[in-house]
Design a protein around this motif. Structure first.
Motif, mmCIF file in Angstrom:
data_model
loop_
_atom_site.group_PDB
_atom_site.id
_atom_site.type_symbol
_atom_site.label_atom_id
_atom_site.label_comp_id
_atom_site.label_asym_id
_atom_site.label_seq_id
_atom_site.Cartn_x
_atom_site.Cartn_y
_atom_site.Cartn_z
ATOM 1 N N MET A 179 5.425 -2.602 -37.787
ATOM 2 C CA MET A 179 5.420 -1.848 -36.532
ATOM 3 C C MET A 179 4.646 -2.591 -35.445
ATOM 4 O O MET A 179 5.048 -2.580 -34.276
ATOM 5 N N LEU A 180 3.544 -3.243 -35.812
ATOM 6 C CA LEU A 180 2.786 -4.025 -34.832
ATOM 7 C C LEU A 180 3.628 -5.185 -34.307
ATOM 8 O O LEU A 180 3.628 -5.470 -33.109
ATOM 9 N N ALA A 181 4.346 -5.852 -35.202
ATOM 10 C CA ALA A 181 5.192 -6.973 -34.788
ATOM 11 C C ALA A 181 6.317 -6.500 -33.868
ATOM 12 O O ALA A 181 6.638 -7.167 -32.873
ATOM 13 N N GLU A 182 6.902 -5.364 -34.174
ATOM 14 C CA GLU A 182 7.974 -4.838 -33.331
ATOM 15 C C GLU A 182 7.472 -4.445 -31.946
ATOM 16 O O GLU A 182 8.217 -4.475 -30.980
ATOM 17 N N ARG A 183 6.186 -4.075 -31.866
ATOM 18 C CA ARG A 183 5.602 -3.663 -30.583
ATOM 19 C C ARG A 183 4.858 -4.797 -29.882
ATOM 20 O O ARG A 183 4.167 -4.591 -28.908
ATOM 21 N N ASN A 184 4.984 -6.017 -30.410
ATOM 22 C CA ASN A 184 4.340 -7.218 -29.857
ATOM 23 C C ASN A 184 2.818 -7.086 -29.760
ATOM 24 O O ASN A 184 2.196 -7.589 -28.838
ATOM 25 N N ILE A 185 2.237 -6.415 -30.716
ATOM 26 C CA ILE A 185 0.776 -6.374 -30.847
ATOM 27 C C ILE A 185 0.431 -7.405 -31.911
ATOM 28 O O ILE A 185 0.675 -7.202 -33.096
ATOM 29 N N THR A 186 -0.105 -8.540 -31.460
ATOM 30 C CA THR A 186 -0.226 -9.686 -32.354
ATOM 31 C C THR A 186 -1.572 -9.821 -33.044
ATOM 32 O O THR A 186 -1.672 -10.533 -34.038
ATOM 33 N N THR A 187 -2.610 -9.166 -32.551
ATOM 34 C CA THR A 187 -3.928 -9.326 -33.164
ATOM 35 C C THR A 187 -4.566 -7.970 -33.437
ATOM 36 O O THR A 187 -4.240 -6.961 -32.802
ATOM 37 N N ALA A 188 -5.494 -7.982 -34.377
ATOM 38 C CA ALA A 188 -6.264 -6.772 -34.687
ATOM 39 C C ALA A 188 -7.157 -6.406 -33.505
ATOM 40 O O ALA A 188 -7.402 -5.223 -33.252
ATOM 41 N N THR A 189 -7.617 -7.408 -32.771
ATOM 42 C CA THR A 189 -8.463 -7.157 -31.603
ATOM 43 C C THR A 189 -7.705 -6.371 -30.543
ATOM 44 O O THR A 189 -8.252 -5.455 -29.920
ATOM 45 N N GLU A 190 -6.451 -6.724 -30.342
ATOM 46 C CA GLU A 190 -5.640 -6.010 -29.357
ATOM 47 C C GLU A 190 -5.422 -4.555 -29.778
ATOM 48 O O GLU A 190 -5.525 -3.637 -28.963
ATOM 49 N N LEU A 191 -5.160 -4.342 -31.078
ATOM 50 C CA LEU A 191 -4.992 -2.981 -31.577
ATOM 51 C C LEU A 191 -6.304 -2.210 -31.467
ATOM 52 O O LEU A 191 -6.316 -1.039 -31.076
ATOM 53 N N LYS A 192 -7.420 -2.863 -31.751
ATOM 54 C CA LYS A 192 -8.738 -2.219 -31.635
ATOM 55 C C LYS A 192 -8.999 -1.799 -30.192
ATOM 56 O O LYS A 192 -9.481 -0.696 -29.930
ATOM 57 N N ARG A 193 -8.655 -2.673 -29.250
ATOM 58 C CA ARG A 193 -8.833 -2.356 -27.830
ATOM 59 C C ARG A 193 -7.996 -1.130 -27.441
ATOM 60 O O ARG A 193 -8.455 -0.244 -26.717
ATOM 61 N N SER A 218 -14.045 -3.667 -36.743
ATOM 62 C CA SER A 218 -13.025 -4.717 -36.893
ATOM 63 C C SER A 218 -12.663 -4.943 -38.351
ATOM 64 O O SER A 218 -11.498 -5.158 -38.686
ATOM 65 N N SER A 219 -13.658 -4.901 -39.236
ATOM 66 C CA SER A 219 -13.373 -5.142 -40.654
ATOM 67 C C SER A 219 -12.524 -4.013 -41.247
ATOM 68 O O SER A 219 -11.617 -4.269 -42.042
ATOM 69 N N GLN A 220 -12.796 -2.768 -40.859
ATOM 70 C CA GLN A 220 -11.977 -1.658 -41.341
ATOM 71 C C GLN A 220 -10.540 -1.785 -40.843
ATOM 72 O O GLN A 220 -9.585 -1.586 -41.596
ATOM 73 N N LEU A 221 -10.389 -2.139 -39.581
ATOM 74 C CA LEU A 221 -9.053 -2.258 -39.005
ATOM 75 C C LEU A 221 -8.278 -3.404 -39.644
ATOM 76 O O LEU A 221 -7.093 -3.264 -39.962
ATOM 77 N N THR A 222 -8.939 -4.524 -39.876
ATOM 78 C CA THR A 222 -8.286 -5.663 -40.523
ATOM 79 C C THR A 222 -7.822 -5.292 -41.920
ATOM 80 O O THR A 222 -6.711 -5.633 -42.332
#
Length: 132
Positions: free
Chosen positions: A16-30, A41-45
């Motif tokens: 789902m992240l790839a389909e939405r062009n969210i390429t990094t965990a940092t971007e998702l965290k933001r 960050s460690s939990q999200l990764t």
């Protein structure tokens, strides 16, 4: 004997992240922080890399809002074929480390001092002269 067919939930967050062009965990965290959800960050990764054993409904709500998807897009029920005699748990995936493990070397002290032990050297108090 005929093999049993069981279903297993597949965690599809990476897809789902790839389909939405969210390429990094940092971007998702933001994005999660902009929605008011705090996560390390460690939990999200860890959640991105592998299927979580538990996930809070609050985090799931925020992921669904950010990815604009349904629960069935993140969690899919996939059939698994198992032999009749096999156990219910899937075999664990063993990943080989890319670098060989370093051997730990135990260091021996240079001198054997009898006045010291594992807690350190013995302490001798200063002599106290009698007061006059």
């Amino acid at each position: 004997m005929e093999p049993k067919i069981k279903n297993r939930l597949t965690w599809r967050l990476r897809v789902m992240l790839a389909e939405r062009n969210i390429t990094t965990a940092t971007e998702l965290k933001r994005r999660l922080e902009s929605y008011g959800y705090e996560i390390t960050s460690s939990q999200l990764t860890r959640i991105i890399k592998e299927r979580p054993e538990r996930i809070s409904t609050d985090l799931l709500d925020h992921l669904l809002a950010i990815l604009r998807c349904e629960v069935t897009d993140l969690l899919r029920l996939d059939p698994i074929e198992k032999d009749q005699g096999g156990d219910d748990q899937p075999a664990p995936v063993v990943e080989k480390s890319e670098q060989p493990q370093k051997r730990r070397v135990r260091r021996v002290p240079d001198s054997e001092d009898e006045s010291s032990d594992l807690t350190g050297p013995k302490i001798t108090p200063f002599p106290i002269s009698p007061s006059k």
